[in-house]
Design a protein around this motif. Sequence first.
Motif, PDB file in Angstrom:
ATOM      1  N   ALA A  33      -7.378   3.567 -14.167  1.00  0.00           N
ATOM      2  CA  ALA A  33      -6.114   2.685 -14.531  1.00  0.00           C
ATOM      3  C   ALA A  33      -5.784   1.994 -13.301  1.00  0.00           C
ATOM      4  CB  ALA A  33      -5.077   3.832 -14.799  1.00  0.00           C
ATOM      5  N   VAL A  34      -6.312   1.717 -12.489  1.00  0.00           N
ATOM      6  CA  VAL A  34      -5.921   0.903 -11.316  1.00  0.00           C
ATOM      7  C   VAL A  34      -5.732  -0.603 -11.651  1.00  0.00           C
ATOM      8  CG1 VAL A  34      -6.339   0.002  -8.784  1.00  0.00           C
ATOM      9  CG2 VAL A  34      -6.522   2.517  -9.399  1.00  0.00           C
ATOM     10  N   ALA A  35      -7.052  -1.171 -12.264  1.00  0.00           N
ATOM     11  CA  ALA A  35      -7.160  -2.336 -12.709  1.00  0.00           C
ATOM     12  C   ALA A  35      -5.740  -2.784 -13.611  1.00  0.00           C
ATOM     13  CB  ALA A  35      -8.383  -2.562 -13.663  1.00  0.00           C
ATOM     14  N   PHE A  36      -5.710  -1.803 -14.777  1.00  0.00           N
ATOM     15  CA  PHE A  36      -4.675  -2.127 -15.882  1.00  0.00           C
ATOM     16  C   PHE A  36      -3.391  -2.259 -15.303  1.00  0.00           C
ATOM     17  CE2 PHE A  36      -7.978  -0.749 -18.719  1.00  0.00           C
ATOM     18  CZ  PHE A  36      -8.134  -1.406 -19.534  1.00  0.00           C
ATOM     19  N   ALA A  37      -3.038  -1.282 -14.113  1.00  0.00           N
ATOM     20  CA  ALA A  37      -1.628  -1.390 -13.606  1.00  0.00           C
ATOM     21  C   ALA A  37      -1.441  -2.339 -12.757  1.00  0.00           C
ATOM     22  CB  ALA A  37      -1.553   0.060 -12.667  1.00  0.00           C
ATOM     23  N   VAL A  38      -2.495  -2.939 -12.037  1.00  0.00           N
ATOM     24  CA  VAL A  38      -2.250  -4.253 -11.267  1.00  0.00           C
ATOM     25  C   VAL A  38      -2.127  -5.426 -11.997  1.00  0.00           C
ATOM     26  CG1 VAL A  38      -3.551  -5.711  -9.741  1.00  0.00           C
ATOM     27  CG2 VAL A  38      -3.737  -3.308  -9.267  1.00  0.00           C
ATOM     28  N   LEU A  39      -2.837  -5.511 -13.140  1.00  0.00           N
ATOM     29  CA  LEU A  39      -2.831  -6.623 -14.059  1.00  0.00           C
ATOM     30  C   LEU A  39      -1.316  -6.712 -14.870  1.00  0.00           C
ATOM     31  CD1 LEU A  39      -6.258  -6.852 -15.895  1.00  0.00           C
ATOM     32  CD2 LEU A  39      -5.270  -8.335 -13.892  1.00  0.00           C
ATOM     33  N   LEU A  40      -0.794  -5.510 -15.197  1.00  0.00           N
ATOM     34  CA  LEU A  40       0.386  -5.389 -15.935  1.00  0.00           C
ATOM     35  C   LEU A  40       1.402  -5.895 -14.896  1.00  0.00           C
ATOM     36  CD1 LEU A  40       0.089  -1.965 -17.881  1.00  0.00           C
ATOM     37  CD2 LEU A  40       0.328  -4.258 -18.745  1.00  0.00           C
ATOM     38  N   MET A  41       1.543  -5.421 -13.631  1.00  0.00           N
ATOM     39  CA  MET A  41       2.394  -5.778 -12.712  1.00  0.00           C
ATOM     40  C   MET A  41       2.396  -7.197 -12.450  1.00  0.00           C
ATOM     41  SD  MET A  41       4.496  -3.482 -12.855  1.00  0.00           S
ATOM     42  CE  MET A  41       5.421  -4.259 -11.743  1.00  0.00           C
ATOM     43  N   GLY A  63       4.542   5.671  -4.908  1.00  0.00           N
ATOM     44  CA  GLY A  63       4.770   5.728  -6.608  1.00  0.00           C
ATOM     45  C   GLY A  63       3.632   6.788  -7.178  1.00  0.00           C
ATOM     46  N   LEU A  64       2.540   6.672  -6.790  1.00  0.00           N
ATOM     47  CA  LEU A  64       1.363   7.653  -7.205  1.00  0.00           C
ATOM     48  C   LEU A  64       1.599   9.106  -6.874  1.00  0.00           C
ATOM     49  CD1 LEU A  64      -1.041   7.919  -9.021  1.00  0.00           C
ATOM     50  CD2 LEU A  64      -2.494   7.370  -7.167  1.00  0.00           C
ATOM     51  N   LEU A  65       1.803   9.429  -5.637  1.00  0.00           N
ATOM     52  CA  LEU A  65       2.088  10.574  -5.319  1.00  0.00           C
ATOM     53  C   LEU A  65       3.493  11.064  -5.856  1.00  0.00           C
ATOM     54  CD1 LEU A  65       0.969  10.428  -1.672  1.00  0.00           C
ATOM     55  CD2 LEU A  65       0.023  11.794  -3.456  1.00  0.00           C
ATOM     56  N   PRO A  76       0.880  -1.151  -0.131  1.00  0.00           N
ATOM     57  CA  PRO A  76       0.039   0.099   0.202  1.00  0.00           C
ATOM     58  C   PRO A  76       0.898   1.198   0.132  1.00  0.00           C
ATOM     59  CG  PRO A  76      -0.919  -1.663   1.469  1.00  0.00           C
ATOM     60  CD  PRO A  76       0.500  -2.140   1.160  1.00  0.00           C
ATOM     61  N   VAL A  77       1.825   1.010   0.830  1.00  0.00           N
ATOM     62  CA  VAL A  77       2.853   2.522   1.026  1.00  0.00           C
ATOM     63  C   VAL A  77       3.387   2.527  -0.393  1.00  0.00           C
ATOM     64  CG1 VAL A  77       4.698   3.479   2.013  1.00  0.00           C
ATOM     65  CG2 VAL A  77       2.827   2.453   3.633  1.00  0.00           C
ATOM     66  N   ALA A  78       3.964   1.641  -1.011  1.00  0.00           N
ATOM     67  CA  ALA A  78       4.611   1.797  -2.391  1.00  0.00           C
ATOM     68  C   ALA A  78       3.730   2.170  -3.278  1.00  0.00           C
ATOM     69  CB  ALA A  78       5.141   0.483  -2.677  1.00  0.00           C
ATOM     70  N   HIS A  94      -5.242  12.492  -7.246  1.00  0.00           N
ATOM     71  CA  HIS A  94      -5.312  11.231  -7.801  1.00  0.00           C
ATOM     72  C   HIS A  94      -5.481  10.126  -6.686  1.00  0.00           C
ATOM     73  CE1 HIS A  94      -3.659  11.877 -11.762  1.00  0.00           C
ATOM     74  NE2 HIS A  94      -3.062  12.722 -11.167  1.00  0.00           N
ATOM     75  N   LEU A  95      -5.549  10.652  -5.214  1.00  0.00           N
ATOM     76  CA  LEU A  95      -5.739   9.333  -4.416  1.00  0.00           C
ATOM     77  C   LEU A  95      -7.381   9.668  -4.047  1.00  0.00           C
ATOM     78  CD1 LEU A  95      -2.712  10.224  -1.745  1.00  0.00           C
ATOM     79  CD2 LEU A  95      -2.975   8.495  -3.547  1.00  0.00           C
ATOM     80  N   PHE A  96      -8.020  10.795  -4.181  1.00  0.00           N
ATOM     81  CA  PHE A  96      -9.198  11.040  -3.594  1.00  0.00           C
ATOM     82  C   PHE A  96     -10.048  11.249  -4.720  1.00  0.00           C
ATOM     83  CE2 PHE A  96      -6.702  12.132  -0.217  1.00  0.00           C
ATOM     84  CZ  PHE A  96      -7.204  11.564   0.900  1.00  0.00           C
ATOM     85  N   SER A  97      -9.826  10.520  -5.931  1.00  0.00           N
ATOM     86  CA  SER A  97     -10.972  10.735  -7.162  1.00  0.00           C
ATOM     87  C   SER A  97     -11.364   9.462  -7.871  1.00  0.00           C
ATOM     88  CB  SER A  97     -10.366  11.765  -8.161  1.00  0.00           C
ATOM     89  OG  SER A  97     -10.217  12.983  -7.701  1.00  0.00           O
ATOM     90  N   GLY A  98     -10.740   8.338  -7.405  1.00  0.00           N
ATOM     91  CA  GLY A  98     -11.014   7.006  -7.991  1.00  0.00           C
ATOM     92  C   GLY A  98     -10.929   5.913  -7.170  1.00  0.00           C
ATOM     93  N   GLY A  99     -10.212   4.744  -7.666  1.00  0.00           N
ATOM     94  CA  GLY A  99      -9.783   3.744  -7.034  1.00  0.00           C
ATOM     95  C   GLY A  99      -8.552   3.480  -6.328  1.00  0.00           C
ATOM     96  N   ALA A 100      -7.703   4.533  -6.361  1.00  0.00           N
ATOM     97  CA  ALA A 100      -6.325   4.143  -6.033  1.00  0.00           C
ATOM     98  C   ALA A 100      -6.382   3.787  -4.488  1.00  0.00           C
ATOM     99  CB  ALA A 100      -5.479   5.655  -5.788  1.00  0.00           C
ATOM    100  N   ILE A 101      -7.044   4.371  -3.602  1.00  0.00           N
ATOM    101  CA  ILE A 101      -6.987   3.778  -2.169  1.00  0.00           C
ATOM    102  C   ILE A 101      -7.461   2.227  -2.082  1.00  0.00           C
ATOM    103  CG2 ILE A 101      -7.799   4.080   0.293  1.00  0.00           C
ATOM    104  CD1 ILE A 101      -5.863   6.105  -0.817  1.00  0.00           C
TER     105      ILE A 101
END
Length: 354
Positions: free
Chosen positions: A320-328, A248-250, A242-244, A270-277
């Motif tokens: 973009a959260v889903a795409f970032a997770v799947l790519l990694m 990274g996003l911040l 979570p911290v990473a 970016h933290l408070f407008s979508g699914g980042a948290i």
Amino acid sequence: MSFVSSPHSARVNRVDQVMLQVSLALVPGTLVMVWFFGWGVLINMALATVFAVIAEALALLLRRRPVLPAIKDYSAVVTALLFALTIPPTLPWWMTLIGILFAILIVKQLYGGIGYNPFNPAMAGYVFLLISYPVATTSWLPPDVSALLEARDLSTLSLIDSARLVFTGALPEGLSWDAITAATPLDEMRTLLDQGQRIDEIRASSPLWGVFGGRGWEWVAAGFLLGGIYLLRQHVITWHIPVAVLGGLLSASALFWLLDPQLYPFPAFHLFSGGAILGAFFIATDPVSASTTRRGQLIYGAAIGVIIFAIRTWGGYPDAVAFAVLLMNIAVPTIDQYSQPRVFGQRRSARKKA
């Protein structure tokens, strides 16, 4: 006289207990989502859960595996809950069915079930729907839709209205799709920036914005942050991923915001407008598809955060959260291979040989 061997650990290690803790941690964010976006959130969660459990049972029967132990580990339930929280509350029931079937049957069971899937099933199901039905999966209710409709002297979306909308697509009398759907804050920000508007103009031209991010979405993120802290305190997850992810996003968003604050939103947006948290605490930390080494988890999480920013800024999918997770997820085996801790005594042995 009996003896209990080490190690002695209070950390939750049973699959069913972990999944129950994760489900409990989702409650604050879910309640906030229901408050701002209506009953459709709970309808989606109920539908996805039923579909997921049935799909898991059928797959296990076809594989001639025991059904009850796999159902009772609640992994299919958690996949369904996370998937349901990513889709709009007005999504037709059959799309929810298609998405969760893809997640359970293709992404999870086809690879051998829990513990063998290389990708996060919930995110894979969501991306499958997003690519297949981009309009339906990006049309969200505006935050606090009930207050908005009452201000226009229109009927609110009750539980029955929401169920009718999900199952039949029928809107209450006097309502149109334009009245009850809107772009998400991330989508709106990206579209208007592409049209050449500056951030001050964008924030002044619409009631969609809150203090840092999107109105309503800020509180949703705060709810999931509270749940994430609960998971940390219960030792269900560690702080590394979570911290990473958030770091990274911040870091990426702060760098570009400093270069041009009128072209790139403030990092907290970016933290408070979508699914980042939600992604940082509940999705990226999936114990099956995430990195397993401590150093690897930091690399894995930081890369997810940077990719989220890159796709949100220059890609075609605003959250973009889903795409970032799947790519990694693809990169996890390589990350784990090159981030293994040094074996105790290995360097001393090498010196003796020299």
